[in-house]
Design a protein around this motif. Structure first.
Motif, PDB file in Angstrom:
ATOM      1  N   THR A  77       0.841  -1.304  -0.015  1.00 21.92           N
ATOM      2  CA  THR A  77       0.003  -0.039   0.105  1.00 21.92           C
ATOM      3  C   THR A  77       0.862   1.192  -0.140  1.00 21.92           C
ATOM      4  OG1 THR A  77      -0.240  -0.007   2.317  1.00 21.92           O
ATOM      5  CG2 THR A  77      -2.051  -1.155   1.045  1.00 21.92           C
ATOM      6  N   ASP A  78       2.049   1.254   0.251  1.00 26.34           N
ATOM      7  CA  ASP A  78       2.802   2.368   0.431  1.00 26.34           C
ATOM      8  C   ASP A  78       3.630   2.692  -0.989  1.00 26.34           C
ATOM      9  OD1 ASP A  78       4.614   0.283   0.797  1.00 26.34           O
ATOM     10  OD2 ASP A  78       5.901   1.305   2.203  1.00 26.34           O
ATOM     11  N   CYS A  79       3.166   2.096  -2.073  1.00 25.98           N
ATOM     12  CA  CYS A  79       3.921   2.308  -3.244  1.00 25.98           C
ATOM     13  C   CYS A  79       3.009   3.396  -4.113  1.00 25.98           C
ATOM     14  CB  CYS A  79       3.838   1.057  -4.224  1.00 25.98           C
ATOM     15  SG  CYS A  79       4.374   1.154  -5.754  1.00 25.98           S
ATOM     16  N   GLY A  80       3.558   4.222  -4.818  1.00 24.32           N
ATOM     17  CA  GLY A  80       3.014   5.255  -5.505  1.00 24.32           C
ATOM     18  C   GLY A  80       2.218   4.861  -6.761  1.00 24.32           C
ATOM     19  N   TYR A  81       2.274   3.368  -7.040  1.00 26.06           N
ATOM     20  CA  TYR A  81       1.642   3.073  -8.229  1.00 26.06           C
ATOM     21  C   TYR A  81       0.292   2.373  -7.598  1.00 26.06           C
ATOM     22  CZ  TYR A  81       5.075   4.010 -11.733  1.00 26.06           C
ATOM     23  OH  TYR A  81       6.012   4.576 -12.577  1.00 26.06           O
ATOM     24  N   ASN A  82       0.054   1.752  -6.382  1.00 26.92           N
ATOM     25  CA  ASN A  82      -0.768   0.993  -6.180  1.00 26.92           C
ATOM     26  C   ASN A  82      -1.810   2.084  -5.603  1.00 26.92           C
ATOM     27  OD1 ASN A  82      -2.706  -0.844  -4.570  1.00 26.92           O
ATOM     28  ND2 ASN A  82      -1.204  -1.856  -3.453  1.00 26.92           N
ATOM     29  N   HIS A  83      -3.122   1.861  -6.226  1.00 23.89           N
ATOM     30  CA  HIS A  83      -4.262   2.764  -6.060  1.00 23.89           C
ATOM     31  C   HIS A  83      -5.485   1.463  -6.265  1.00 23.89           C
ATOM     32  CE1 HIS A  83      -1.802   6.263  -6.427  1.00 23.89           C
ATOM     33  NE2 HIS A  83      -1.314   5.732  -7.782  1.00 23.89           N
ATOM     34  N   CYS A 100      -2.288  -2.353  -8.688  1.00 21.78           N
ATOM     35  CA  CYS A 100      -1.073  -1.990  -9.516  1.00 21.78           C
ATOM     36  C   CYS A 100      -1.660  -1.135 -10.966  1.00 21.78           C
ATOM     37  CB  CYS A 100       0.100  -2.704  -9.737  1.00 21.78           C
ATOM     38  SG  CYS A 100       1.307  -2.021 -10.485  1.00 21.78           S
ATOM     39  N   THR A 101      -1.411   0.045 -10.793  1.00 25.84           N
ATOM     40  CA  THR A 101      -1.689   0.887 -11.934  1.00 25.84           C
ATOM     41  C   THR A 101      -0.592   1.330 -12.871  1.00 25.84           C
ATOM     42  OG1 THR A 101      -1.552   3.002 -10.780  1.00 25.84           O
ATOM     43  CG2 THR A 101      -4.028   2.051 -10.468  1.00 25.84           C
ATOM     44  N   SER A 149       5.641   6.079  -1.568  1.00 21.35           N
ATOM     45  CA  SER A 149       4.257   6.519  -1.780  1.00 21.35           C
ATOM     46  C   SER A 149       4.076   8.050  -1.707  1.00 21.35           C
ATOM     47  CB  SER A 149       3.534   6.076  -0.349  1.00 21.35           C
ATOM     48  OG  SER A 149       4.011   6.498   0.892  1.00 21.35           O
ATOM     49  N   SER A 204       3.123   9.921  -6.887  1.00 17.91           N
ATOM     50  CA  SER A 204       1.850   9.155  -7.319  1.00 17.91           C
ATOM     51  C   SER A 204       2.060   8.873  -8.799  1.00 17.91           C
ATOM     52  CB  SER A 204       0.647   9.917  -7.035  1.00 17.91           C
ATOM     53  OG  SER A 204      -0.514   8.983  -7.314  1.00 17.91           O
TER      54      SER A 204
END
Length: 96
Positions: free
Chosen positions: A16-22, A25-26, A45, A48
């Motif tokens: 959840t602390d990844c800037g691609y995870n919304h 994975c986006t 994070s 984004s």
């Protein structure tokens, strides 16, 4: 060579602390690294990114010793990414 339409999907990412995870994975595609099968695409994070839809695929895999790896491309139907040895690792990795 894996054609883009046949690239394995990132089915689940629990980092959840990844800037691609919304809510998944986006990133358009991710790269799996050669140490601990880490997700080389992980970004903190504080940033984004992504395409806005959770449709990420595995673009490359440097983990040549994985059962699913053929010519540095993942042949698994889908993968799961989550915390393991690093913040974000391919949990589908299996040593050949």
């Amino acid at each position: 060579m894996t054609q883009m339409m046949n690239m394995p999907r990132v089915q689940t990412c629990t980092v959840t602390d990844c800037g691609y995870n919304h809510d998944g994975c986006t990133a358009f595609a991710i790269t799996i690294g050669d140490v601990n099968a880490e997700c080389d695409t992980f970004v903190g994070s504080g940033l984004s990114g992504g395409m806005g839809v959770a449709t990420a695929q595995v673009g490359a895999c440097k983990r040549a010793d994985c059962t699913y790896n053929k010519n540095l491309e993942c042949q698994a139907p889908a993968i799961t990414v989550g915390a393991s040895a690093d913040r974000a690792d391919c949990l589908t990795y299996q040593n050949a």
